[in-house]
Design a protein around this motif. Structure first.
Motif, PDB file in Angstrom:
ATOM      1  N   UNK A  76       0.848  -1.189   0.000  1.00  0.00           N
ATOM      2  CA  UNK A  76       0.000   0.000   0.000  1.00  0.00           C
ATOM      3  C   UNK A  76       0.885   1.241   0.000  1.00  0.00           C
ATOM      4  N   UNK A  77       0.282   2.395  -0.220  1.00  0.00           N
ATOM      5  CA  UNK A  77       1.030   3.646  -0.341  1.00  0.00           C
ATOM      6  C   UNK A  77       1.138   4.405   0.980  1.00  0.00           C
ATOM      7  N   UNK A  78       0.780   3.762   2.077  1.00  0.00           N
ATOM      8  CA  UNK A  78       0.851   4.431   3.365  1.00  0.00           C
ATOM      9  C   UNK A  78      -0.415   5.218   3.640  1.00  0.00           C
ATOM     10  N   UNK A  79      -0.390   6.057   4.656  1.00  0.00           N
ATOM     11  CA  UNK A  79      -1.570   6.825   5.018  1.00  0.00           C
ATOM     12  C   UNK A  79      -2.531   5.993   5.845  1.00  0.00           C
ATOM     13  N   UNK A  80      -3.579   6.655   6.337  1.00  0.00           N
ATOM     14  CA  UNK A  80      -4.531   5.983   7.222  1.00  0.00           C
ATOM     15  C   UNK A  80      -5.255   4.843   6.517  1.00  0.00           C
ATOM     16  N   UNK A  81      -5.658   5.055   5.269  1.00  0.00           N
ATOM     17  CA  UNK A  81      -6.394   4.007   4.559  1.00  0.00           C
ATOM     18  C   UNK A  81      -5.523   2.778   4.347  1.00  0.00           C
ATOM     19  N   UNK A  82      -4.282   3.005   3.934  1.00  0.00           N
ATOM     20  CA  UNK A  82      -3.382   1.884   3.714  1.00  0.00           C
ATOM     21  C   UNK A  82      -3.100   1.114   4.982  1.00  0.00           C
ATOM     22  N   UNK A  83      -2.882   1.837   6.073  1.00  0.00           N
ATOM     23  CA  UNK A  83      -2.617   1.180   7.348  1.00  0.00           C
ATOM     24  C   UNK A  83      -3.845   0.417   7.842  1.00  0.00           C
ATOM     25  N   UNK A  84      -5.031   1.021   7.653  1.00  0.00           N
ATOM     26  CA  UNK A  84      -6.260   0.343   8.073  1.00  0.00           C
ATOM     27  C   UNK A  84      -6.476  -0.941   7.282  1.00  0.00           C
ATOM     28  N   UNK A  85      -6.228  -0.881   5.973  1.00  0.00           N
ATOM     29  CA  UNK A  85      -6.392  -2.074   5.144  1.00  0.00           C
ATOM     30  C   UNK A  85      -5.395  -3.157   5.544  1.00  0.00           C
ATOM     31  N   UNK A  86      -4.165  -2.776   5.833  1.00  0.00           N
ATOM     32  CA  UNK A  86      -3.161  -3.751   6.264  1.00  0.00           C
ATOM     33  C   UNK A  86      -3.596  -4.439   7.552  1.00  0.00           C
ATOM     34  N   UNK A  87      -4.110  -3.645   8.496  1.00  0.00           N
ATOM     35  CA  UNK A  87      -4.522  -4.262   9.750  1.00  0.00           C
ATOM     36  C   UNK A  87      -5.708  -5.193   9.550  1.00  0.00           C
ATOM     37  N   UNK A  88      -6.661  -4.797   8.706  1.00  0.00           N
ATOM     38  CA  UNK A  88      -7.801  -5.671   8.460  1.00  0.00           C
ATOM     39  C   UNK A  88      -7.361  -7.000   7.857  1.00  0.00           C
ATOM     40  N   UNK A 112      -1.631   1.286  18.570  1.00  0.00           N
ATOM     41  CA  UNK A 112      -2.744   2.035  17.989  1.00  0.00           C
ATOM     42  C   UNK A 112      -4.094   1.407  18.324  1.00  0.00           C
ATOM     43  N   UNK A 113      -4.167   0.711  19.428  1.00  0.00           N
ATOM     44  CA  UNK A 113      -5.404   0.169  19.983  1.00  0.00           C
ATOM     45  C   UNK A 113      -5.948  -1.032  19.216  1.00  0.00           C
ATOM     46  N   UNK A 114      -5.746  -1.088  17.902  1.00  0.00           N
ATOM     47  CA  UNK A 114      -6.429  -2.088  17.101  1.00  0.00           C
ATOM     48  C   UNK A 114      -5.972  -3.513  17.413  1.00  0.00           C
ATOM     49  N   UNK A 115      -4.681  -3.735  17.637  1.00  0.00           N
ATOM     50  CA  UNK A 115      -4.225  -5.079  17.994  1.00  0.00           C
ATOM     51  C   UNK A 115      -4.761  -5.461  19.361  1.00  0.00           C
ATOM     52  N   UNK A 116      -4.849  -4.490  20.279  1.00  0.00           N
ATOM     53  CA  UNK A 116      -5.448  -4.741  21.588  1.00  0.00           C
ATOM     54  C   UNK A 116      -6.925  -5.115  21.431  1.00  0.00           C
ATOM     55  N   UNK A 117      -7.647  -4.392  20.575  1.00  0.00           N
ATOM     56  CA  UNK A 117      -9.044  -4.711  20.316  1.00  0.00           C
ATOM     57  C   UNK A 117      -9.182  -6.110  19.727  1.00  0.00           C
ATOM     58  N   UNK A 118      -8.323  -6.442  18.780  1.00  0.00           N
ATOM     59  CA  UNK A 118      -8.340  -7.780  18.186  1.00  0.00           C
ATOM     60  C   UNK A 118      -8.114  -8.842  19.257  1.00  0.00           C
ATOM     61  N   UNK A 119      -7.145  -8.595  20.140  1.00  0.00           N
ATOM     62  CA  UNK A 119      -6.884  -9.535  21.224  1.00  0.00           C
ATOM     63  C   UNK A 119      -8.097  -9.700  22.131  1.00  0.00           C
ATOM     64  N   UNK A 120      -8.780  -8.587  22.421  1.00  0.00           N
ATOM     65  CA  UNK A 120      -9.968  -8.649  23.275  1.00  0.00           C
ATOM     66  C   UNK A 120     -11.085  -9.441  22.599  1.00  0.00           C
ATOM     67  N   UNK A 121     -11.271  -9.253  21.295  1.00  0.00           N
ATOM     68  CA  UNK A 121     -12.301  -9.997  20.568  1.00  0.00           C
ATOM     69  C   UNK A 121     -11.998 -11.489  20.554  1.00  0.00           C
ATOM     70  N   UNK A 122     -10.741 -11.845  20.315  1.00  0.00           N
ATOM     71  CA  UNK A 122     -10.358 -13.254  20.296  1.00  0.00           C
ATOM     72  C   UNK A 122     -10.549 -13.878  21.674  1.00  0.00           C
ATOM     73  N   UNK A 123     -10.107 -13.161  22.722  1.00  0.00           N
ATOM     74  CA  UNK A 123     -10.244 -13.674  24.081  1.00  0.00           C
ATOM     75  C   UNK A 123     -11.713 -13.907  24.435  1.00  0.00           C
ATOM     76  N   UNK A 124     -12.575 -12.954  24.041  1.00  0.00           N
ATOM     77  CA  UNK A 124     -14.003 -13.100  24.318  1.00  0.00           C
ATOM     78  C   UNK A 124     -14.574 -14.308  23.579  1.00  0.00           C
TER      79      UNK A 124
END
Length: 395
Positions: A76-88, A112-124
């Motif tokens: 991706x070319x960076x930026x918020x959209x690119x980073x969001x797509x990579x995380x998804x 950036x909170x998102x990996x923590x959120x992912x961990x919380x979803x998996x744990x739940x």
């Protein structure tokens, strides 16, 4: 009966980042302390932080008690959209991997909170206990950078996600003690610890007896090694510093990031010739770069959120014994003044004060062995691993 741990980290060696170095140190400590009936599944990404630092790594690694799986992310070319797509893409791969798996504990390290959120979803979803390692305050950063009314609904959403994520955790570690007031005031019922980053022994051994590298009469060699992004704001401070210190200092910047092009343009506009920009290098190569340096430079942007952080680079710099020239505020400024000898602190983005502080440095190495011992990463991670493994014990 075998206990299973899922460890989530977006960055992992050979990728270059504070989160990467932290994750591998904790993983080693967990393996050293866990008994043979503990299995760790570590899910991460293929090296992707810098396009200028591409390293091949195995998609899968199998070791005794440890399985490492790396997700290949789309370019991706960076930026918020690119980073969001990579995380998804990473999150989707994690969800596919854990299908049919059971875990007793989920550990997630997140800036950036998102990996923590992912961990919380998996744990739940798995009925597992959850340990979070928080490396930054994402919501506060958003509030500082995107402060227009148009962003308020989005920031509110992230506040809700942060609240649910922290509330779901059994324990939360904060990398900087400066984060404690923010989290304790919002989540008084949560259990917090503050295992910080630390000093890696390789730098202590390399530099304990080293001396300044420039010959007398030559410009001092000032080195910055790390990310070049909004958080560091080098483009707002370095051109002015270099201009004022022509003939007295030469700057060497090793790194990459979202603001590297902006830094390059700012230097070109002022026709600065005493700054050299180099691509990221492996940590082993940094040893020789630090050895030749006279001064090590650090800078954070002048935003409220950065007054709480404790940069991991400070520990690496301090281990060398070299003079440290730091543009930091808040908790980090107090930490440097309190803990690190021969370090000059100036207000972020203030070139005039920075030059004044530069004059206060004593060029040459000092003994920081006490600091290195107090903040040895191996000891800090050993204690943190004990804290993590306690969650595997019966409640």
């Amino acid at each position: 009966m075998q206990k299973r741990i899922l460890l989530l980290t977006f960055f992992y060696p050979p990728d270059l980042s504070a989160g990467s170095f932290r994750a591998v140190a904790l993983m080693k400590a967990l393996r050293a302390q866990a008994s043979g009936d503990v299995q760790i599944d570590l899910l991460t990404t293929q090296p992707n932080r810098y396009k200028s630092f591409a390293r091949d790594a195995l998609d899968c690694e199998e070791h005794e008690g440890l399985s490492i799986h790396r997700v290949q992310l789309p370019e991706h070319q960076g930026g918020l959209r690119g980073q969001a797509w990579s995380f998804l893409c990473f999150a989707w791969a994690v969800c596919r991997f854990i299908r049919g798996q059971q875990y007793d504990l989920v550990y997630a390290t997140s800036s950036r909170l998102m990996t923590a959120l992912l961990g919380a979803l998996v744990a739940a979803a798995k009925g597992a206990r959850l340990y979070l390692d928080i490396r930054d305050i994402f919501v506060e950063n958003l509030q500082a950078v995107f402060n227009s009314a148009a962003w308020r609904p989005g920031i509110w959403l992230f506040e809700v996600l942060e609240s649910w994520t922290i509330g779901r955790a059994d324990r939360v570690n904060l990398v900087s003690p400066g984060f404690l007031p923010y989290f304790q005031s919002r989540y008084p019922g949560a259990r917090f610890s503050a295992f910080s980053n630390g000093v890696d022994g390789v730098f202590v051994r390399q530099f304990s007896d080293s001396r300044g590298g420039s010959a007398r009469g030559e410009p001092l060699r000032v080195v910055y090694a790390g990310n070049i992004g909004d958080g560091q704001s080098l483009h707002s401070i370095l051109p002015a510093l270099a201009e004022q210190l022509v003939g007295r200092a030469r700057f060497q910047v090793i790194g990459d990031g979202s603001r590297s092009d902006e830094l390059r343009k700012a230097l070109a506009q002022r026709q600065i010739e005493n700054v050299e920009l180099l691509k990221p290098v492996p940590r082993k190569e940094l040893q020789s770069i630090y050895e030749r340096a006279d001064v090590l430079f650090l800078h954070l942007n002048d935003l409220p959120a950065f007054k709480r952080v404790l940069p991991s680079k400070l520990f690496e710099y301090a281990a060398t014994g070299k003079p440290i020239w730091a543009g930091v505020g808040g908790y980090a400024a107090g930490f440097v003044n309190r803990e690190i000898a021969n370090a000059a602190v100036f207000p972020p983005c203030d070139a005039t004060r920075a030059v004044q502080c530069f004059e206060q440095l004593s060029i040459g190495c000092v003994d920081r062995s006490v600091f290195a011992e107090n903040y040895a990463r191996e000891r800090i991670m050993r204690e943190m691993a004990q804290d993590v493994l306690e969650l595997l014990e019966p409640a």
